[in-house]
Write an enzyme that holds these catalytic residues in place. Sequence first.
Site, mmCIF file in Angstrom:
data_model
loop_
_atom_site.group_PDB
_atom_site.id
_atom_site.type_symbol
_atom_site.label_atom_id
_atom_site.label_comp_id
_atom_site.label_asym_id
_atom_site.label_seq_id
_atom_site.Cartn_x
_atom_site.Cartn_y
_atom_site.Cartn_z
ATOM 1 N N LYS A 186 1.120 4.164 -2.932
ATOM 2 C CA LYS A 186 0.835 5.585 -2.727
ATOM 3 C C LYS A 186 2.065 6.448 -3.033
ATOM 4 O O LYS A 186 1.930 7.601 -3.430
ATOM 5 C CB LYS A 186 0.325 5.821 -1.296
ATOM 6 C CG LYS A 186 -1.072 5.260 -1.063
ATOM 7 C CD LYS A 186 -2.124 5.979 -1.922
ATOM 8 C CE LYS A 186 -3.523 5.456 -1.705
ATOM 9 N NZ LYS A 186 -4.543 6.161 -2.493
ATOM 10 N N TYR A 236 0.856 -1.203 0.000
ATOM 11 C CA TYR A 236 0.000 0.000 0.000
ATOM 12 C C TYR A 236 0.886 1.246 0.000
ATOM 13 O O TYR A 236 0.675 2.178 -0.783
ATOM 14 C CB TYR A 236 -0.913 -0.020 1.234
ATOM 15 C CG TYR A 236 -1.762 1.226 1.374
ATOM 16 C CD1 TYR A 236 -2.829 1.469 0.512
ATOM 17 C CD2 TYR A 236 -1.493 2.170 2.372
ATOM 18 C CE1 TYR A 236 -3.608 2.620 0.642
ATOM 19 C CE2 TYR A 236 -2.267 3.314 2.505
ATOM 20 C CZ TYR A 236 -3.325 3.532 1.636
ATOM 21 O OH TYR A 236 -4.086 4.673 1.756
HETATM 22 N N1 LIG Z 1 -9.451 6.901 5.365
HETATM 23 C C1 LIG Z 1 -8.187 7.189 5.600
HETATM 24 O O1 LIG Z 1 -7.752 7.270 6.769
HETATM 25 C C2 LIG Z 1 -7.253 7.443 4.459
HETATM 26 C C3 LIG Z 1 -5.965 7.885 4.758
HETATM 27 C C4 LIG Z 1 -5.083 8.142 3.712
HETATM 28 C C5 LIG Z 1 -5.492 7.972 2.406
HETATM 29 N N2 LIG Z 1 -6.745 7.515 2.147
HETATM 30 C C6 LIG Z 1 -7.109 7.304 0.742
HETATM 31 O O2 LIG Z 1 -8.374 7.888 0.484
HETATM 32 C C7 LIG Z 1 -9.052 7.145 -0.533
HETATM 33 C C8 LIG Z 1 -10.458 6.802 -0.060
HETATM 34 O O3 LIG Z 1 -10.358 6.068 1.140
HETATM 35 P P1 LIG Z 1 -11.623 5.805 2.096
HETATM 36 O O4 LIG Z 1 -11.089 5.774 3.464
HETATM 37 O O5 LIG Z 1 -12.733 6.707 1.754
HETATM 38 O O6 LIG Z 1 -11.982 4.317 1.662
HETATM 39 P P2 LIG Z 1 -13.354 3.498 1.882
HETATM 40 O O7 LIG Z 1 -14.210 4.146 2.883
HETATM 41 O O8 LIG Z 1 -12.927 2.086 2.087
HETATM 42 O O9 LIG Z 1 -14.084 3.629 0.467
HETATM 43 C C9 LIG Z 1 -13.514 3.043 -0.660
HETATM 44 C C10 LIG Z 1 -14.394 3.264 -1.874
HETATM 45 O O10 LIG Z 1 -13.791 2.588 -2.989
HETATM 46 C C11 LIG Z 1 -14.701 1.605 -3.510
HETATM 47 N N3 LIG Z 1 -13.931 0.443 -3.917
HETATM 48 C C12 LIG Z 1 -13.161 -0.344 -3.128
HETATM 49 N N4 LIG Z 1 -12.610 -1.333 -3.867
HETATM 50 C C13 LIG Z 1 -13.036 -1.156 -5.136
HETATM 51 C C14 LIG Z 1 -12.816 -1.860 -6.358
HETATM 52 N N5 LIG Z 1 -12.063 -2.962 -6.410
HETATM 53 N N6 LIG Z 1 -13.393 -1.405 -7.476
HETATM 54 C C15 LIG Z 1 -14.203 -0.312 -7.440
HETATM 55 N N7 LIG Z 1 -14.448 0.397 -6.324
HETATM 56 C C16 LIG Z 1 -13.879 -0.031 -5.181
HETATM 57 C C17 LIG Z 1 -15.669 1.330 -2.359
HETATM 58 O O11 LIG Z 1 -16.947 0.971 -2.825
HETATM 59 P P3 LIG Z 1 -17.469 -0.530 -3.086
HETATM 60 O O12 LIG Z 1 -16.910 -1.361 -1.968
HETATM 61 O O13 LIG Z 1 -18.937 -0.381 -3.080
HETATM 62 O O14 LIG Z 1 -16.906 -0.894 -4.409
HETATM 63 C C18 LIG Z 1 -15.779 2.710 -1.727
HETATM 64 O O15 LIG Z 1 -16.674 3.496 -2.475
HETATM 65 C C19 LIG Z 1 -8.169 5.933 -0.822
HETATM 66 O O16 LIG Z 1 -7.396 6.186 -1.966
HETATM 67 C C20 LIG Z 1 -7.278 5.846 0.399
HETATM 68 O O17 LIG Z 1 -6.042 5.238 0.106
HETATM 69 C C21 LIG Z 1 -7.639 7.252 3.144
#
Ligand SMILES: NC(=O)c1ccc[n+]([C@@H]2O[C@H](COP(=O)([O-])OP(=O)(O)OC[C@H]3O[C@@H](n4cnc5c(N)ncnc54)[C@H](OP(=O)(O)O)[C@@H]3O)[C@@H](O)[C@H]2O)c1
Length: 331
Positions: free
Chosen positions: A222, A218
């Site tokens: 990134k 991961y």
């Molecule tokens: N949350 C944090 O603390 C954090 C920190 C640093 C960076 N980020 C980055 O922010 C971004 C969003 O993170 P988040 O925390 O919002 O994640 P999340 O809540 O897990 O949401 C992920 C989204 O991506 C979709 N998804 C997952 N796998 C998929 C696949 N194989 N194909 C199509 N869609 C898929 C999910 O929908 P479905 O399951 O319905 O497909 C959901 O809409 C990511 O790039 C993550 O690396 C997050």
Amino acid sequence: MSLLGSMQAHLNAVPHLVLGLQVLGALSAAIAVSGALSFTYDTFLRPGVSLRKFGAKKGAWAVVTGASDGIGREFAIQLARAGFNVLLAARNQAKLDSVVDDIFKACGNGGEGEGVQTKTFVVDFASADDARWEAFLEELKPIEVGVLVNNVGVSHEFPSDFVDTSPEELGTIINVNVTATLRITSLIAPSMASRKKGLILNMGSFAGAAPTPMLAVYSASKAFVRTWSESLAAELAPKGVVVEHANTYYVTSAMSKIRRPSLFIPTPKAFVRAVLAKIAPGTTTPYWTHALIGAVLNLAPSKVVLAYTHSLLKDTRRRALAKRAKLAKQE
Ligand SMILES: NC(=O)c1ccc[n+]([C@@H]2O[C@H](COP(=O)([O-])OP(=O)(O)OC[C@H]3O[C@@H](n4cnc5c(N)ncnc54)[C@H](OP(=O)(O)O)[C@@H]3O)[C@@H](O)[C@H]2O)c1
């Protein structure tokens, strides 16, 4: 040289030494002050590029990947409120439909066709084949995309050493975080460049800013997004397209498994509001407490950061395994 002579030479050198130390001190103070000023400007004062520049309220579309949950869902809602039509992509139609309902509620619409327009596209970015990408291209052909949010991202189920990570998990992380991000951008960026207008917003992570043991794949994915985004930003700037890489610490979501927000861990709503208010090219850290953490981490020696992160993730793994064992016992 006599003892007296060497003492004399030493004394002669002292004023130079003192002067040298004074210059060094002044330089360090100047560097610290300019760092503090640029941090304050970037974090609190810099005005963001207006979303109108990318076609808000003029019929342009925003494409948001991973739009059914977490940060992506908020991007979809807030971009619709800002005046974009929205194309939402993720794996689950029912979840996407429920975000569309939320968009209509947020925008005060009675239904589709009135005010904001939406499209949904169901795709598994981990396994999309050429036919699915072709179908995505067909969805994009009739619309003018002003904003692309490369938000979709997946991490390891829980922290693990690389040698214990399954090939399936490695493949999913690379396909979603790297390959899908490149493919969708290559579908959309050329038309932005030819129209000399557009925003490509790539979701980064603190895990990509420094090596992160036990989330190695991961973290590397990134780091890829960061390096690629910065190169792309330089290539597309003369063509009128803004490419931003949003460096991000924890946000409450399914991925972070953190439910309660705190000073350092915002909700997706607060986080996305900060991102959209401060659009800028290159790598940014839009949420102010994340920027504060980033500044402190930049001051610390990288070996100390790595050792700290490693011990933190060992602890997270220990707790995740204990929880899993407890659940297994209950079944
Ligand atoms: N949350 C944090 O603390 C954090 C920190 C640093 C960076 N980020 C980055 O922010 C971004 C969003 O993170 P988040 O925390 O919002 O994640 P999340 O809540 O897990 O949401 C992920 C989204 O991506 C979709 N998804 C997952 N796998 C998929 C696949 N194989 N194909 C199509 N869609 C898929 C999910 O929908 P479905 O399951 O319905 O497909 C959901 O809409 C990511 O790039 C993550 O690396 C997050």
